[in-house]
Design an enzyme around this catalytic site. Sequence first.
Site, PDB file in Angstrom:
ATOM      1  N   PRO A 179       3.344 -13.363 -23.410  1.00  0.00           N
ATOM      2  CA  PRO A 179       2.313 -12.557 -24.034  1.00  0.00           C
ATOM      3  C   PRO A 179       2.121 -12.959 -25.497  1.00  0.00           C
ATOM      4  O   PRO A 179       3.110 -13.072 -26.237  1.00  0.00           O
ATOM      5  CB  PRO A 179       2.839 -11.130 -23.959  1.00  0.00           C
ATOM      6  CG  PRO A 179       3.926 -11.155 -22.932  1.00  0.00           C
ATOM      7  CD  PRO A 179       4.476 -12.534 -22.937  1.00  0.00           C
ATOM      8  N   HIS A 213      27.156 -15.427  -9.748  1.00  0.00           N
ATOM      9  CA  HIS A 213      26.535 -16.247 -10.801  1.00  0.00           C
ATOM     10  C   HIS A 213      26.276 -17.662 -10.311  1.00  0.00           C
ATOM     11  O   HIS A 213      27.163 -18.284  -9.713  1.00  0.00           O
ATOM     12  CB  HIS A 213      27.456 -16.282 -12.033  1.00  0.00           C
ATOM     13  CG  HIS A 213      26.867 -17.017 -13.189  1.00  0.00           C
ATOM     14  ND1 HIS A 213      27.479 -18.083 -13.805  1.00  0.00           N
ATOM     15  CD2 HIS A 213      25.683 -16.851 -13.839  1.00  0.00           C
ATOM     16  CE1 HIS A 213      26.715 -18.525 -14.796  1.00  0.00           C
ATOM     17  NE2 HIS A 213      25.619 -17.801 -14.835  1.00  0.00           N
ATOM     18  N   HIS A 214      25.068 -18.129 -10.539  1.00  0.00           N
ATOM     19  CA  HIS A 214      24.707 -19.520 -10.251  1.00  0.00           C
ATOM     20  C   HIS A 214      24.145 -20.150 -11.513  1.00  0.00           C
ATOM     21  O   HIS A 214      23.009 -19.843 -11.894  1.00  0.00           O
ATOM     22  CB  HIS A 214      23.608 -19.596  -9.173  1.00  0.00           C
ATOM     23  CG  HIS A 214      24.072 -19.220  -7.800  1.00  0.00           C
ATOM     24  ND1 HIS A 214      23.192 -18.898  -6.790  1.00  0.00           N
ATOM     25  CD2 HIS A 214      25.323 -19.132  -7.265  1.00  0.00           C
ATOM     26  CE1 HIS A 214      23.882 -18.628  -5.684  1.00  0.00           C
ATOM     27  NE2 HIS A 214      25.172 -18.753  -5.955  1.00  0.00           N
ATOM     28  N   GLU A 215      24.910 -20.992 -12.171  1.00  0.00           N
ATOM     29  CA  GLU A 215      24.357 -21.747 -13.312  1.00  0.00           C
ATOM     30  C   GLU A 215      23.889 -23.097 -12.764  1.00  0.00           C
ATOM     31  O   GLU A 215      24.714 -23.944 -12.413  1.00  0.00           O
ATOM     32  CB  GLU A 215      25.413 -21.923 -14.405  1.00  0.00           C
ATOM     33  CG  GLU A 215      24.954 -22.790 -15.571  1.00  0.00           C
ATOM     34  CD  GLU A 215      23.603 -22.387 -16.159  1.00  0.00           C
ATOM     35  OE1 GLU A 215      23.549 -21.362 -16.843  1.00  0.00           O
ATOM     36  OE2 GLU A 215      22.589 -23.093 -15.927  1.00  0.00           O
ATOM     37  N   HIS A 251      18.322 -15.848 -15.753  1.00  0.00           N
ATOM     38  CA  HIS A 251      18.375 -16.301 -17.147  1.00  0.00           C
ATOM     39  C   HIS A 251      17.666 -17.651 -17.247  1.00  0.00           C
ATOM     40  O   HIS A 251      17.609 -18.393 -16.266  1.00  0.00           O
ATOM     41  CB  HIS A 251      19.815 -16.393 -17.623  1.00  0.00           C
ATOM     42  CG  HIS A 251      20.326 -15.055 -18.077  1.00  0.00           C
ATOM     43  ND1 HIS A 251      20.964 -14.856 -19.284  1.00  0.00           N
ATOM     44  CD2 HIS A 251      20.236 -13.847 -17.488  1.00  0.00           C
ATOM     45  CE1 HIS A 251      21.268 -13.580 -19.408  1.00  0.00           C
ATOM     46  NE2 HIS A 251      20.848 -12.945 -18.331  1.00  0.00           N
ATOM     47  N   GLU A 252      17.135 -17.944 -18.436  1.00  0.00           N
ATOM     48  CA  GLU A 252      16.249 -19.108 -18.610  1.00  0.00           C
ATOM     49  C   GLU A 252      15.197 -19.082 -17.498  1.00  0.00           C
ATOM     50  O   GLU A 252      15.034 -20.041 -16.729  1.00  0.00           O
ATOM     51  CB  GLU A 252      17.011 -20.438 -18.603  1.00  0.00           C
ATOM     52  CG  GLU A 252      18.050 -20.568 -19.694  1.00  0.00           C
ATOM     53  CD  GLU A 252      19.358 -19.882 -19.332  1.00  0.00           C
ATOM     54  OE1 GLU A 252      19.736 -19.897 -18.153  1.00  0.00           O
ATOM     55  OE2 GLU A 252      20.004 -19.307 -20.233  1.00  0.00           O
ATOM     56  N   GLU A 299      15.921 -12.921 -18.387  1.00  0.00           N
ATOM     57  CA  GLU A 299      16.161 -13.066 -19.823  1.00  0.00           C
ATOM     58  C   GLU A 299      14.815 -13.476 -20.427  1.00  0.00           C
ATOM     59  O   GLU A 299      13.913 -12.681 -20.553  1.00  0.00           O
ATOM     60  CB  GLU A 299      17.269 -14.091 -20.035  1.00  0.00           C
ATOM     61  CG  GLU A 299      17.785 -14.158 -21.439  1.00  0.00           C
ATOM     62  CD  GLU A 299      18.787 -15.303 -21.610  1.00  0.00           C
ATOM     63  OE1 GLU A 299      19.710 -15.142 -22.399  1.00  0.00           O
ATOM     64  OE2 GLU A 299      18.623 -16.366 -20.965  1.00  0.00           O
ATOM     65  N   GLU A 322      23.322 -13.478 -27.087  1.00  0.00           N
ATOM     66  CA  GLU A 322      24.220 -14.644 -27.171  1.00  0.00           C
ATOM     67  C   GLU A 322      23.894 -15.490 -28.407  1.00  0.00           C
ATOM     68  O   GLU A 322      24.692 -16.332 -28.797  1.00  0.00           O
ATOM     69  CB  GLU A 322      24.136 -15.466 -25.884  1.00  0.00           C
ATOM     70  CG  GLU A 322      22.771 -16.077 -25.660  1.00  0.00           C
ATOM     71  CD  GLU A 322      22.542 -16.535 -24.220  1.00  0.00           C
ATOM     72  OE1 GLU A 322      22.997 -15.849 -23.299  1.00  0.00           O
ATOM     73  OE2 GLU A 322      21.892 -17.566 -24.030  1.00  0.00           O
TER      74      GLU A 322
HETATM   75  C1  NOJ Z   1      22.928 -19.131 -20.562  1.00  0.00           C
HETATM   76  C2  NOJ Z   1      22.825 -17.712 -20.129  1.00  0.00           C
HETATM   77  O1  NOJ Z   1      21.835 -17.028 -20.833  1.00  0.00           O
HETATM   78  C3  NOJ Z   1      24.173 -17.061 -20.323  1.00  0.00           C
HETATM   79  O2  NOJ Z   1      24.106 -15.687 -20.049  1.00  0.00           O
HETATM   80  C4  NOJ Z   1      25.167 -17.752 -19.454  1.00  0.00           C
HETATM   81  O3  NOJ Z   1      26.429 -17.217 -19.681  1.00  0.00           O
HETATM   82  C5  NOJ Z   1      25.213 -19.241 -19.789  1.00  0.00           C
HETATM   83  N1  NOJ Z   1      23.919 -19.806 -19.758  1.00  0.00           N
HETATM   84  C6  NOJ Z   1      26.101 -19.982 -18.816  1.00  0.00           C
HETATM   85  O4  NOJ Z   1      25.548 -19.893 -17.528  1.00  0.00           O
END
Ligand code: NOJ
Length: 650
Positions: A181, A365-367, A438-439, A457, A463
């Site tokens: 926005p 959690h999946h990064e 996130h991202e 996020e 952070e």
């Molecule tokens: C960025 C994310 O915003 C954060 O919350 C996470 O802990 C780290 N990446 C690692 O995945």
Amino acid sequence: MFKLFARSNSERHILSPNGTIEFIFMLKSGHISYSVHKNSKPIIKPSALGFNICGEAALTSNFRLVRAHLRRHTETIELPWGEDHYIDNTYTEAAFYLAEDKLPRRIMTFRVRVFDNAVAFRYEIPPQPKFQRLSIKDELTEYNIDINSTVWKIPAYQPDRYEYNYERASLYDLKAPAHTPLTIRTPNGYYLAIHEAALYDYGSMTIKLGNKNILTTDITPLSDGTKAHVNLPFQTPWRLIMLADSAIELTTNRAMYALNDPPKGDFSWVRTLKFIGIWWAMYVGEWTWAPGDRHGATTEHAKQYIDAAVRLGISGLLIEGWNEGWEGDWLENGIHNKFTITTPDFDLEDVASYARRHHIELVGHHETVGFIDNYERQLEAAYNYYAANGIHYIKTGYAGSMMLIGGHREYHHSQLGVRHYQKTVELAAQKHICLDIHEPIKGTGIERTWPNLLSREGARGQEYEGGALSPSHACYLPYTRLLAGGMDYTNGIFDIMNSVKRLSTTLARQIAYFVTIYSGMQMAADRPFIYEDRFPEVFNFIRNVPTSFERTLPLLGEIGEYYIVAREARDSSSWYIGGVTNEAPRRVHLGLDFLSDGAYEATVYSDGHDAHYRDNPFAINITTKHVGKTDSLELYLAPGGGFAIELKKV
Ligand code: NOJ
């Protein structure tokens, strides 16, 4: 009655239900354009519409109007969770069926909805004999807004995606593309936000000042340089312009949700969630994501945190760093991440069954680090793995400046990025899993259709504390990013003075965030021992504040300066009020006339008179008194501070 639809030779005027907003659709010498008025004053002056198409003539001119269709729609939408239980969906809609009167004789529909607080339009390209597929070179939609307007922006196409500090600038300075926005104040005092609703399978819209000093659309490109490859029938997301008389009024504009489709399926299983996490301990350097002697995600730690969640009265626990892939430089190595293989010191089945016995929901959690090819290969198995262990929540992550999709580097907010996020949401829905992305791709209200998308996020969150956040940041968010829906800001960090991540807030402000920053998945982000040993009384607020509200009433605020909002709980008659300020201290009077009859017990958590985010953040006053709807409260917000209030019916 208002005239909803006036016509001259080349213009059609569409009025909002109460007549205050007017959308004018123009077809002059075959060219289509539009303008918008509020209270008879021009907000958007004549602005171009259309597309450049790869390998074909532009879709902008030679149009004739075949037929126009007008209708009124009145509806109250019930939302399963969120900031409001009910939202209004009342508008006047016009559809303009257009056809080129020269070769290649393509057809297109321009559809507009005019609300009392917004206009939205989209292009619809039906299937046609000669075209089954189009490659969009450029979307040409313009927003011709007074060049002397003020804008609040974050830059697009930057390595940290949406995670930037908001900047206030003149429209003249919008030379580089900004995300939506995009919040704007016109010289005659109107507030608007340009955004989009229902973004599916198309590049995300960014906005920049074009050559003619007019705001133009810049659709996020694919790596092949096009903006999108689309199959017909195709419709763009809604181009949404929220309109308000004040900044604070803008914050409850819900047109974005109204423009999205009703839920696709039965989502009665979705529940919002408050959770703690094996998380901040990694940020402050106590634990690591990677295995080793300080590994956070061990079976033992997980069980300790489950016990702590039970004691704290919090229903969820996030566990990061449980899987294979965090060793060494995890950003570089993420291409090999495994989403079904645990580290040797973590037993998922054991932890999941322990959590079940203690009625704690695990948040998996999946990064992905943006390695989409790697993630999508494992997606089904990864979601099945969690589902089989009774895990109904996953936080996903896409760290990294670009995604790797089909072997190409693509923007997170490109058509292929949008498509990937959508795939995860739909697959998760099938498996009864809720997501906190996130991202992410920015919010465009699709959680109305996919209520299992509980949060994202998509802005600079806590952070970034420890140097890269200022007290004003969270005073911009309600007027900018949060217009796109809830955010996981990772609230409630009480260990403010820690040496690694020194926070730029007072303690009272950390609980204010649970009201000022809505999220369907709300994290109490600090380590449990901080809550239990140091601030049990302050934590009471976090335990009690709901994650879904009946009604949201913004009370006071200005962009980047302060924001005060009241929210009524859904499942009780309690109210919660939160306020945050920038570096400037503030004293405010809050009338309580929104309360219902009878007495309420107000518990007020506010900054001490000598509190300061820089050197005295812990000074907090917690007071309790009885109040009613004719009372008002006087509150002090220290520099970088805030307050939180719980009002319980006596
Ligand atoms: C960025 C994310 O915003 C954060 O919350 C996470 O802990 C780290 N990446 C690692 O995945």
